[in-house]
Write a protein that holds these residues in place. Structure first.
Motif, PDB file in Angstrom:
ATOM      1  N   THR A 231      -1.941  -2.864   4.260  1.00 53.84           N
ATOM      2  CA  THR A 231      -1.762  -1.645   4.985  1.00 53.84           C
ATOM      3  C   THR A 231      -0.497  -2.064   5.938  1.00 53.84           C
ATOM      4  N   ALA A 232       0.690  -1.398   5.780  1.00 58.33           N
ATOM      5  CA  ALA A 232       1.985  -1.588   6.525  1.00 58.33           C
ATOM      6  C   ALA A 232       2.609  -0.553   7.102  1.00 58.33           C
ATOM      7  N   ASP A 233       3.331  -1.010   8.192  1.00 56.68           N
ATOM      8  CA  ASP A 233       4.040   0.299   8.971  1.00 56.68           C
ATOM      9  C   ASP A 233       5.199   0.222   8.579  1.00 56.68           C
ATOM     10  N   ALA A 234       5.325   0.971   7.297  1.00 58.56           N
ATOM     11  CA  ALA A 234       6.785   1.153   6.675  1.00 58.56           C
ATOM     12  C   ALA A 234       6.416   2.422   5.530  1.00 58.56           C
ATOM     13  N   THR A 235       7.673   2.596   5.008  1.00 60.83           N
ATOM     14  CA  THR A 235       7.538   3.592   3.927  1.00 60.83           C
ATOM     15  C   THR A 235       7.069   3.005   2.734  1.00 60.83           C
ATOM     16  N   ALA A 236       6.642   3.673   1.684  1.00 58.92           N
ATOM     17  CA  ALA A 236       6.298   3.141   0.317  1.00 58.92           C
ATOM     18  C   ALA A 236       7.372   2.310  -0.206  1.00 58.92           C
ATOM     19  N   GLU A 237       8.478   2.882  -0.093  1.00 57.60           N
ATOM     20  CA  GLU A 237       9.828   2.349  -0.753  1.00 57.60           C
ATOM     21  C   GLU A 237      10.044   0.938  -0.114  1.00 57.60           C
ATOM     22  N   ARG A 238       9.749   0.790   1.263  1.00 57.05           N
ATOM     23  CA  ARG A 238      10.066  -0.438   2.071  1.00 57.05           C
ATOM     24  C   ARG A 238       9.196  -1.419   1.423  1.00 57.05           C
ATOM     25  N   VAL A 239       7.873  -1.065   1.527  1.00 55.05           N
ATOM     26  CA  VAL A 239       6.728  -1.835   0.881  1.00 55.05           C
ATOM     27  C   VAL A 239       7.202  -2.445  -0.282  1.00 55.05           C
ATOM     28  N   GLU A 240       7.342  -1.834  -1.159  1.00 50.21           N
ATOM     29  CA  GLU A 240       7.633  -2.146  -2.526  1.00 50.21           C
ATOM     30  C   GLU A 240       8.970  -3.157  -2.676  1.00 50.21           C
ATOM     31  N   ASP A 241       9.952  -2.796  -1.789  1.00 51.20           N
ATOM     32  CA  ASP A 241      11.109  -3.643  -1.976  1.00 51.20           C
ATOM     33  C   ASP A 241      10.790  -5.140  -1.461  1.00 51.20           C
ATOM     34  N   ILE A 242      10.003  -5.107  -0.413  1.00 55.14           N
ATOM     35  CA  ILE A 242       9.456  -6.362   0.145  1.00 55.14           C
ATOM     36  C   ILE A 242       8.483  -7.316  -1.004  1.00 55.14           C
ATOM     37  N   LEU A 243       7.855  -6.427  -1.617  1.00 54.71           N
ATOM     38  CA  LEU A 243       6.762  -7.215  -2.517  1.00 54.71           C
ATOM     39  C   LEU A 243       7.294  -7.392  -3.731  1.00 54.71           C
ATOM     40  N   ALA A 244       8.642  -6.975  -4.063  1.00 56.07           N
ATOM     41  CA  ALA A 244       9.358  -7.239  -5.412  1.00 56.07           C
ATOM     42  C   ALA A 244       9.801  -8.764  -5.256  1.00 56.07           C
ATOM     43  N   ALA A 245       9.957  -9.182  -4.001  1.00 56.49           N
ATOM     44  CA  ALA A 245      10.253 -10.808  -3.915  1.00 56.49           C
ATOM     45  C   ALA A 245       9.173 -11.622  -3.731  1.00 56.49           C
ATOM     46  N   VAL A 246       8.105 -11.191  -3.892  1.00 56.85           N
ATOM     47  CA  VAL A 246       6.840 -12.127  -3.763  1.00 56.85           C
ATOM     48  C   VAL A 246       6.401 -12.450  -5.083  1.00 56.85           C
ATOM     49  N   PRO A 247       6.114 -13.687  -5.640  1.00 58.19           N
ATOM     50  CA  PRO A 247       5.822 -14.055  -6.982  1.00 58.19           C
ATOM     51  C   PRO A 247       4.496 -13.676  -7.298  1.00 58.19           C
ATOM     52  N   HIS A 248       4.070 -13.549  -8.642  1.00 57.00           N
ATOM     53  CA  HIS A 248       2.688 -13.942  -8.991  1.00 57.00           C
ATOM     54  C   HIS A 248       1.986 -12.321  -8.661  1.00 57.00           C
ATOM     55  N   ILE A 249       2.675 -11.153  -8.414  1.00 59.77           N
ATOM     56  CA  ILE A 249       2.240  -9.977  -8.306  1.00 59.77           C
ATOM     57  C   ILE A 249       2.100  -9.350  -9.755  1.00 59.77           C
ATOM     58  N   THR A 250       0.864  -8.866 -10.188  1.00 56.62           N
ATOM     59  CA  THR A 250       1.120  -8.442 -11.579  1.00 56.62           C
ATOM     60  C   THR A 250       0.785  -6.895 -11.599  1.00 56.62           C
ATOM     61  N   GLU A 251       0.277  -6.100 -10.483  1.00 53.49           N
ATOM     62  CA  GLU A 251       0.005  -4.787 -10.568  1.00 53.49           C
ATOM     63  C   GLU A 251       0.041  -4.339  -9.063  1.00 53.49           C
ATOM     64  N   ILE A 252       0.714  -3.204  -8.783  1.00 51.16           N
ATOM     65  CA  ILE A 252       0.661  -2.472  -7.400  1.00 51.16           C
ATOM     66  C   ILE A 252       0.145  -1.184  -7.770  1.00 51.16           C
ATOM     67  N   SER A 253      -0.725  -0.407  -7.153  1.00 56.10           N
ATOM     68  CA  SER A 253      -1.337   0.631  -7.053  1.00 56.10           C
ATOM     69  C   SER A 253      -0.530   1.751  -6.529  1.00 56.10           C
ATOM     70  N   GLN A 254      -0.899   2.997  -6.906  1.00 53.39           N
ATOM     71  CA  GLN A 254      -0.100   3.919  -6.072  1.00 53.39           C
ATOM     72  C   GLN A 254      -0.391   4.093  -4.642  1.00 53.39           C
ATOM     73  N   PRO A 255       0.771   4.275  -3.862  1.00 52.82           N
ATOM     74  CA  PRO A 255       0.726   4.150  -2.336  1.00 52.82           C
ATOM     75  C   PRO A 255      -0.132   5.281  -1.710  1.00 52.82           C
ATOM     76  N   GLU A 256      -0.871   4.961  -0.820  1.00 52.58           N
ATOM     77  CA  GLU A 256      -1.773   5.922   0.168  1.00 52.58           C
ATOM     78  C   GLU A 256      -1.324   5.923   1.461  1.00 52.58           C
ATOM     79  N   THR A 257      -0.742   7.085   2.091  1.00 51.72           N
ATOM     80  CA  THR A 257      -0.301   7.113   3.176  1.00 51.72           C
ATOM     81  C   THR A 257      -1.300   7.632   4.271  1.00 51.72           C
TER      82      THR A 257
END
Length: 326
Positions: A231-257
């Motif tokens: 859970t992050a204090d940011a928008t869904a777009e911001r969180v997904e941008d940060i995760l895009a640079a993290v290796p070994h992530i294979t699946e990301i669920s739909q964000p829940e606000t």
């Protein structure tokens, strides 16, 4: 102790067992796990020589169950799902009959019957008619007959089916005791039962072996079934941008606000170390100067492994040595 090679069984157009191969080592308890209709009983019936195979071989102690049945069957004690009990006899009479059918005679027969009675805890009911016994005691009588003839391997097909909770615990404890002196194989579709008793687990689905190993090894095999929840204090777009640079992530669920605009996501990873993947995520958010309000790991359980393997079908079959089998 037991070698099963490319075992196949067809009933007309129905394929009950498909190219099944595995090995059973001496002195351990094996759980044969799978959903109803997976082919467990068919495989056990073939292993014990009660059913022919369409293709393949089964060797017990080096003896082929089809080519050398008498020698192979002397090494096996078998309890089928429906115990073959004679309801009008007492357990004592029934065990005497079974022992003689197995070629045991005289004082040796008396000794083995008494030993089987004591080990299965049926002393108090051994002179009652089997028809008058509870389901739990009938199962014990069935296990007692499997012990006659001093077999090295005890094979039990669904030994706790239809029992009440107390009887299930009693049969589980009995199986554990048998495992101290025999190689034990028993089938079940109950995960908790297999986890509580077994040294190793074989998972079968749609007639094919999908995994073989200890419970811990099977959980490690599908570590990717674990989840990272953040859970992050940011928008869904911001969180997904940060995760895009993290290796070994294979699946990301739909964000829940959540209230306050925080975003919660569930992630899956193909990393061998899910905690290392979590640390990478933590430092990625720290480097991006974005607050993580929560970061937790849900590791794969044996239930996750079972569901993934039986729903997706055969994957890599895992053994202690890390070998792969077809």
């Amino acid at each position: 102790m037991i070698e099963v090679e490319h075992l196949t069984k067809r009933y007309g157009t129905h394929l009950a067992v498909s190219d099944l191969s595995f090995q059973i080592e001496s002195g351990q308890i094996y759980g044969f796990l799978g959903p109803n209709g997976a082919g467990k009983s068919t495989t056990m019936n073939i292993m014990t020589g009660c059913l022919s195979a369409t293709e393949g071989h089964v060797r017990i102690g080096g003896y082929d169950i089809f080519e050398q049945p008498e020698k192979a069957k002397r090494l096996i004690g078998y309890l089928p799902e429906q115990p073959p009990l004679y309801q009008n006899e007492t357990p004592l009479e029934y065990l005497r009959f079974v022992g003689e059918a197995k070629g045991v005679r005289g004082e040796e027969l008396k000794r083995q019957i008494q030993d089987a009675i004591q080990r299965t805890g049926i002393e108090k009911v051994c002179r009652r008619r089997i028809a008058a016994l509870s389901k739990g005691y009938k199962q014990r009588v069935g296990i007692a007959q499997a012990l006659l003839g001093s077999p090295e391997v005890i094979i039990l097909d669904e030994p706790t089916v239809g029992l009440d909770p107390i009887q299930i615990i009693e049969i589980r404890n009995l199986v554990k005791e048998l495992g101290k002196t025999h190689t034990v194989i028993f089938s079940s579709h109950i995960l908790s039962e297999v986890q509580a008793i077994c040294d190793k687990i074989l998972i079968i689905s749609k007639g094919r072996l999908t995994a073989l190993g200890t419970p811990e090894e099977l959980e490690r095999q599908l570590r990717s079934a674990g989840e990272i929840i953040l859970t992050a204090d940011a928008t869904a777009e911001r969180v997904e941008d940060i995760l895009a640079a993290v290796p070994h992530i294979t699946e990301i669920s739909q964000p829940e606000t959540a209230a306050g605009g925080a975003v919660t996501l569930r992630l899956k990873t193909d990393s061998d170390d899910i905690r290392a993947a979590s640390r990478s995520i933590f430092f990625a958010f720290a480097g991006a100067n974005t607050a993580l309000l929560e970061l937790s790991v849900r590791k794969a359980s044996l239930e996750d492994v079972f569901l993934e393997l039986t729903e997706s079908g055969p994957a890599e079959v895992f053994s202690k040595e890390g070998d792969e089998e077809a």
